[in-house]
Scaffold this motif. Structure first.
Motif, PDB file in Angstrom:
ATOM      1  N   LEU A  75       8.857 -15.616   2.807  1.00 43.82           N
ATOM      2  CA  LEU A  75       9.094 -15.808   4.242  1.00 43.82           C
ATOM      3  C   LEU A  75      10.523 -15.442   4.623  1.00 43.82           C
ATOM      4  O   LEU A  75      10.760 -14.885   5.707  1.00 43.82           O
ATOM      5  N   ALA A  76      11.478 -15.726   3.743  1.00 46.13           N
ATOM      6  CA  ALA A  76      12.862 -15.337   4.028  1.00 46.13           C
ATOM      7  C   ALA A  76      12.969 -13.815   4.140  1.00 46.13           C
ATOM      8  O   ALA A  76      13.655 -13.290   5.024  1.00 46.13           O
ATOM      9  N   ALA A  77      12.284 -13.095   3.254  1.00 49.91           N
ATOM     10  CA  ALA A  77      12.298 -11.633   3.323  1.00 49.91           C
ATOM     11  C   ALA A  77      11.641 -11.137   4.601  1.00 49.91           C
ATOM     12  O   ALA A  77      12.128 -10.199   5.256  1.00 49.91           O
ATOM     13  N   LEU A  78      10.537 -11.748   4.995  1.00 52.50           N
ATOM     14  CA  LEU A  78       9.812 -11.292   6.180  1.00 52.50           C
ATOM     15  C   LEU A  78      10.576 -11.580   7.462  1.00 52.50           C
ATOM     16  O   LEU A  78      10.415 -10.858   8.462  1.00 52.50           O
ATOM     17  N   VAL A  79      11.401 -12.607   7.457  1.00 49.80           N
ATOM     18  CA  VAL A  79      12.265 -12.845   8.617  1.00 49.80           C
ATOM     19  C   VAL A  79      13.206 -11.650   8.815  1.00 49.80           C
ATOM     20  O   VAL A  79      13.447 -11.208   9.952  1.00 49.80           O
ATOM     21  N   PHE A 181      16.646 -19.042   4.594  1.00 49.88           N
ATOM     22  CA  PHE A 181      15.683 -20.140   4.541  1.00 49.88           C
ATOM     23  C   PHE A 181      16.195 -21.350   5.317  1.00 49.88           C
ATOM     24  O   PHE A 181      15.468 -21.931   6.130  1.00 49.88           O
ATOM     25  N   ASP A 182      17.448 -21.734   5.071  1.00 46.43           N
ATOM     26  CA  ASP A 182      17.996 -22.937   5.700  1.00 46.43           C
ATOM     27  C   ASP A 182      18.185 -22.788   7.207  1.00 46.43           C
ATOM     28  O   ASP A 182      17.978 -23.743   7.962  1.00 46.43           O
ATOM     29  N   SER A 183      18.582 -21.609   7.639  1.00 44.26           N
ATOM     30  CA  SER A 183      18.918 -21.442   9.054  1.00 44.26           C
ATOM     31  C   SER A 183      17.736 -21.022   9.920  1.00 44.26           C
ATOM     32  O   SER A 183      17.735 -21.252  11.129  1.00 44.26           O
ATOM     33  N   VAL A 184      16.725 -20.400   9.295  1.00 46.64           N
ATOM     34  CA  VAL A 184      15.608 -19.879  10.088  1.00 46.64           C
ATOM     35  C   VAL A 184      14.266 -20.466   9.655  1.00 46.64           C
ATOM     36  O   VAL A 184      13.553 -21.067  10.463  1.00 46.64           O
ATOM     37  N   VAL A 185      13.899 -20.294   8.389  1.00 51.78           N
ATOM     38  CA  VAL A 185      12.551 -20.635   7.948  1.00 51.78           C
ATOM     39  C   VAL A 185      12.297 -22.141   7.995  1.00 51.78           C
ATOM     40  O   VAL A 185      11.308 -22.598   8.597  1.00 51.78           O
ATOM     41  N   ARG A 186      13.157 -22.906   7.345  1.00 54.91           N
ATOM     42  CA  ARG A 186      12.921 -24.352   7.261  1.00 54.91           C
ATOM     43  C   ARG A 186      12.883 -25.023   8.638  1.00 54.91           C
ATOM     44  O   ARG A 186      11.958 -25.800   8.911  1.00 54.91           O
ATOM     45  N   PRO A 187      13.842 -24.755   9.538  1.00 55.26           N
ATOM     46  CA  PRO A 187      13.747 -25.401  10.854  1.00 55.26           C
ATOM     47  C   PRO A 187      12.563 -24.915  11.690  1.00 55.26           C
ATOM     48  O   PRO A 187      11.942 -25.709  12.403  1.00 55.26           O
ATOM     49  N   ALA A 188      12.228 -23.629  11.606  1.00 50.36           N
ATOM     50  CA  ALA A 188      11.114 -23.110  12.400  1.00 50.36           C
ATOM     51  C   ALA A 188       9.788 -23.737  12.000  1.00 50.36           C
ATOM     52  O   ALA A 188       8.909 -23.965  12.846  1.00 50.36           O
ATOM     53  N   LEU A 189       9.643 -24.014  10.725  1.00 48.13           N
ATOM     54  CA  LEU A 189       8.398 -24.587  10.217  1.00 48.13           C
ATOM     55  C   LEU A 189       8.475 -26.099  10.016  1.00 48.13           C
ATOM     56  O   LEU A 189       7.499 -26.712   9.575  1.00 48.13           O
ATOM     57  N   ALA A 190       9.633 -26.687  10.345  1.00 46.90           N
ATOM     58  CA  ALA A 190       9.847 -28.133  10.194  1.00 46.90           C
ATOM     59  C   ALA A 190       9.466 -28.598   8.789  1.00 46.90           C
ATOM     60  O   ALA A 190       8.736 -29.577   8.609  1.00 46.90           O
ATOM     61  N   LEU A 191      10.006 -27.921   7.789  1.00 48.17           N
ATOM     62  CA  LEU A 191       9.643 -28.173   6.397  1.00 48.17           C
ATOM     63  C   LEU A 191      10.545 -29.213   5.751  1.00 48.17           C
ATOM     64  O   LEU A 191      11.767 -29.121   5.835  1.00 48.17           O
TER      65      LEU A 191
END
Length: 364
Positions: A75-79, A181-191
């Motif tokens: 997911l980090a790569a796809l962002v 991951f920390d700045s985009v993926v995790r907050p967007a998906l509320a993980l």
């Protein structure tokens, strides 16, 4: 030890199976979560979170699920693809100049994400590197020749996957995998999931333990997991240093509830994953990309960009027994996360109780 948590009506069989696994000693610490129609219908905790058996497993216990981590590196790569900094079918060497040597000049990001880049393990020259030598391990992959011509064979990039993506991201965007991951993926998906567990969350992390002393040597994937030394050594993987570094092929730390919640909406056209990636990339992520014999697994399977897929499920598993999946037949998700490193029979029995077939989820 009594299993704690809840099961809604119709899910008693899941509790019964999980309680039996704990009673028989096949499980010493794990969590189970099932989601349906946007809500959690099963949340169970059993066993202990530590080797000393003083901390009961709780519903917020974090554990390392090994290769289930790879989905979130993807997911980090796809962002970065979403943002136009990368393209799936351009050579990686267009961004990471040092990588384009010794037959890797045409390797694409799609080949990396679908385990066709020809680097399923770190090279012999990396044998003397420390497990936590992030830069050294990345550089070893850039310098070495692939084991097979990229795009010509399939083999899960067992330990190398995260370092490859991290190297590509650093070169193309100036940001590390962890930063994206920390700045985009995790907050967007509320993980509730971490590459590099912060100080404030360390007390929630479970200790890994072998089901038997011979477990590491019994693995079909063992030849691909030997370099660098220590990825299966619980003296290393239970250390604070390991938990707070990023080894993105393996060491995400997360909960069963977080993983089942994530998988519950992976196919949704209104879900957070589609909102994060956009319709085109979301479709790419879930679409079957290659079906072939995977040499690391030792079986024939189908990879999407980030999951294993068959007619009944979209799934990803981790060596040691953790697994999460979305049932295409029954429209529920489930995650079984464990600290007791063994085979996938426990998760498979939970799946059977749900009417699912967990025949292939990934062995590392």
């Amino acid at each position: 030890m009594k299993v704690e948590g809840f099961t809604e009506e119709g899910y008693d069989a899941v509790r019964q199976v999980f309680q039996r696994l704990v009673d028989e000693g096949r499980e010493t610490g794990a969590g189970v979560s099932v989601w349906r129609d946007g809500r959690e219908v099963v949340r169970l905790s059993g066993g202990w979170a530590d080797v000393q058996r003083q901390r009961p497993w709780r519903d917020d216990t974090l554990v390392q699920p090994y290769s289930l981590s790879k989905t979130f590196a993807t997911l980090a790569a796809l962002v970065a693809v979403r943002d136009g900094a990368l393209a799936l079918d351009e050579p990686v060497a267009a961004y990471w100049k040092e990588y384009g040597v010794r037959g890797k000049d045409r390797t694409t990001l799609r080949q990396v994400l679908t385990h066709q880049a020809g680097q399923p393990r770190f090279p012999q020259e990396a044998a003397d590197l420390d497990l936590l030598d992030d830069a050294g391990l990345r550089e070893s992959l850039a310098r070495t020749a692939p084991e097979y011509a990229p795009g010509t064979a399939l083999g899960e990039h067992a330990l190398t996957y995260g370092h490859l993506i991290d190297g590509i991201l650093r070169a193309a965007t100036g940001r590390s995998l962890q930063e994206v991951f920390d700045s985009v993926v995790r907050p967007a998906l509320a993980l509730d999931a971490w590459f590099g567990v912060p100080d404030t969350e360390l007390e929630r992390v479970a200790d890994l333990e072998y089901a038997s002393p011979d477990w590491p040597r019994q693995l079909h994937a063992a030849p691909w997991l030997q370099i660098p030394d220590g990825a299966l050594d619980t003296r290393r993987t239970n250390s604070r240093a390991w938990r707070q570094t990023v080894f993105a092929a393996a060491n995400l730390h997360t909960t069963a509830t977080a993983m089942a919640r994530f998988f519950s909406s992976i196919t949704s056209e209104e879900g957070p994953l589609r909102e994060l990636l956009g319709p085109q990339l979301h479709t790419e992520l879930l679409t079957s990309q290659i079906t072939d014999h995977d040499h690391v697994f030792g079986t024939r399977l189908t990879w999407t960009l980030g999951f294993i897929r068959d007619r009944g499920k979209i799934a990803k598993g981790g060596i040691g027994g953790s697994a999460a999946w979305w049932s295409l037949n029954h429209h529920h998700s489930c995650a079984y996360l464990t600290r007791r490193l063994d085979d996938h029979s426990r998760a498979a029995e939970i799946a059977t109780a749900l009417g699912d077939n967990l025949a292939v989820v990934g062995e590392d």
